[in-house]
Design a protein around this motif. Structure first.
Motif, mmCIF file in Angstrom:
data_model
loop_
_atom_site.group_PDB
_atom_site.id
_atom_site.type_symbol
_atom_site.label_atom_id
_atom_site.label_comp_id
_atom_site.label_asym_id
_atom_site.label_seq_id
_atom_site.Cartn_x
_atom_site.Cartn_y
_atom_site.Cartn_z
ATOM 1 N N ASP A 75 -21.832 48.416 -9.795
ATOM 2 C CA ASP A 75 -22.868 49.440 -9.632
ATOM 3 C C ASP A 75 -22.891 49.823 -8.153
ATOM 4 O O ASP A 75 -23.349 49.032 -7.310
ATOM 5 N N VAL A 76 -22.389 51.025 -7.856
ATOM 6 C CA VAL A 76 -22.191 51.430 -6.467
ATOM 7 C C VAL A 76 -23.485 52.000 -5.886
ATOM 8 O O VAL A 76 -23.837 53.159 -6.091
ATOM 9 N N GLU A 77 -24.197 51.135 -5.187
ATOM 10 C CA GLU A 77 -25.466 51.479 -4.534
ATOM 11 C C GLU A 77 -25.547 50.626 -3.286
ATOM 12 O O GLU A 77 -24.763 49.672 -3.130
ATOM 13 N N ASP A 78 -26.501 50.926 -2.393
ATOM 14 C CA ASP A 78 -26.592 50.149 -1.160
ATOM 15 C C ASP A 78 -27.766 49.170 -1.195
ATOM 16 O O ASP A 78 -28.641 49.258 -2.063
ATOM 17 N N TYR A 79 -27.771 48.239 -0.224
ATOM 18 C CA TYR A 79 -28.734 47.130 -0.213
ATOM 19 C C TYR A 79 -30.187 47.581 -0.149
ATOM 20 O O TYR A 79 -31.077 46.869 -0.601
ATOM 21 N N PHE A 80 -30.445 48.787 0.399
ATOM 22 C CA PHE A 80 -31.835 49.225 0.567
ATOM 23 C C PHE A 80 -32.331 50.029 -0.633
ATOM 24 O O PHE A 80 -33.457 50.499 -0.637
ATOM 25 N N GLN A 81 -31.473 50.186 -1.664
ATOM 26 C CA GLN A 81 -31.841 51.018 -2.810
ATOM 27 C C GLN A 81 -32.239 50.211 -4.036
ATOM 28 O O GLN A 81 -32.613 50.777 -5.062
ATOM 29 N N VAL A 82 -32.157 48.891 -3.944
ATOM 30 C CA VAL A 82 -32.379 48.052 -5.124
ATOM 31 C C VAL A 82 -33.861 48.039 -5.528
ATOM 32 O O VAL A 82 -34.749 48.190 -4.685
ATOM 33 N N SER A 83 -34.098 47.849 -6.807
ATOM 34 C CA SER A 83 -35.474 47.874 -7.321
ATOM 35 C C SER A 83 -36.331 46.776 -6.698
ATOM 36 O O SER A 83 -37.534 46.961 -6.507
#
Ligand SMILES: [Zn+2]
Length: 296
Positions: free
Chosen positions: A8-16
């Protein structure tokens, strides 16, 4: 048996887990690390000669189109992780619809290929947001991998099928669903599909449970990871709760060597490849989600 490998290509500051501490409007202020971390995964996958499916967040694709093209060029499947990583059940259906269509088109324009797969932020297709399946069908997705048939505070749909299946919604509309992997542990379903579970459980336990899961469902399992999980040096988020810190930061250093071991211990391929193989074998059952809705 080849299992499904997903990122899942997202960055560390975008997690729920950090959503209470970081406003969506502040995302551009955090340094992006998703490019280097995704590239580290690409290098490992190349070394191990394995292909996987990358569910790309539209927000990331918009800022790093070259990265997405690089992943596609390496022969991996590109799918959608939505646009803004909002929990589906917290979104208005019309906002979800707009974002879902927009993210699919954005990614397709970048790679010049059709995007067939979708995964919701934090597996947030739950009994509260079953309507999302219809939206995905209307948007032209062929498969979804957002349903986790376990109990969890943020996601989960206990009672949903454990195997890959045809999900039927109202008006006989259909989409293929690849549920996230769980296995029976002392009488309850334990999530073992990757991510935080992969970092927190000892590796021998994950390996044992993944083997068990594949035997239980008599099908390939699906494994997921995020680029930030192989980045021990990522900036720490101030004010995060102890539970969120535990889930996000445990064993980041161990993740890359463990992943390398996992790729030696099991055979993997893309989600589309696994679905095609199962479909060809005629093993896909149909599950009518309107009956689940009716029971709630
Ligand atoms: Zn995500």
């Amino acid at each position: 048996m080849k299992h499904a490998l997903t990122v899942d290509v997202e960055d560390y500051f975008q997690v729920s887990a950090f959503a209470p501490n970081i406003n969506f409007q502040d995302w551009p202020n955090w340094p992006l690390r998703v490019e280097r971390n995704t590239q580290a995964l690409l290098e490992l996958f190349e070394q191990k000669n394995v292909k996987g499916t990358f569910f790309v967040l539209g927000w990331v694709a918009e800022r790093c189109p070259e990265l997405i093209r690089e992943v596609a060029k390496a022969g991996h499947e590109i799918a959608s992780h939505g646009m803004t990583h909002q929990l589906v059940y917290s979104q208005k259906p019309e906002v979800f619809r707009e974002e879902t269509i927009a993210s699919k088109k954005l990614i397709e324009d970048i790679i010049g290929q059709q995007v067939k797969g979708y995964r919701a932020a934090s597996y947030s297709v739950t009994p509260k947001s079953l309507w999302a399946l219809e939206t995905l069908i209307d948007a032209g997705f062929e498969y979804d991998s957002s349903i986790f048939p376990v109990h969890h505070d943020r996601y989960g749909m206990p009672g949903a099928p454990l195997t890959i299946h045809t999900a039927q919604t109202v008006d006989q509309k259909q989409i293929t669903e690849f549920p996230l992997t769980s296995a029976n542990f002392m009488g309850r379903r334990l999530p073992v599909a990757g991510g935080g579970y992969f970092r927190i459980y000892p590796y021998f336990f994950t390996r044992m449970m993944l083997k068990r899961a594949a035997v239980e469902i008599n099908q390939p399992f699906i494994f997921y990871l995020h680029p930030w999980e192989v980045d021990p040096d990522q900036p720490r988020i101030p004010g995060a709760s102890a539970l969120s810190r535990f889930r996000h930061y445990t064993n980041l250093k161990r993740c890359m060597p463990r992943l390398s071991q996992l790729l030696d211990d099991f055979e993997f391929t893309t989600v589309q490849d696994v679905i095609d193989t199962q479909r060809a074998q005629g093993t896909l059952t149909t599950f009518d989600y309107t009956t689940l809705e009716a029971r709630l």
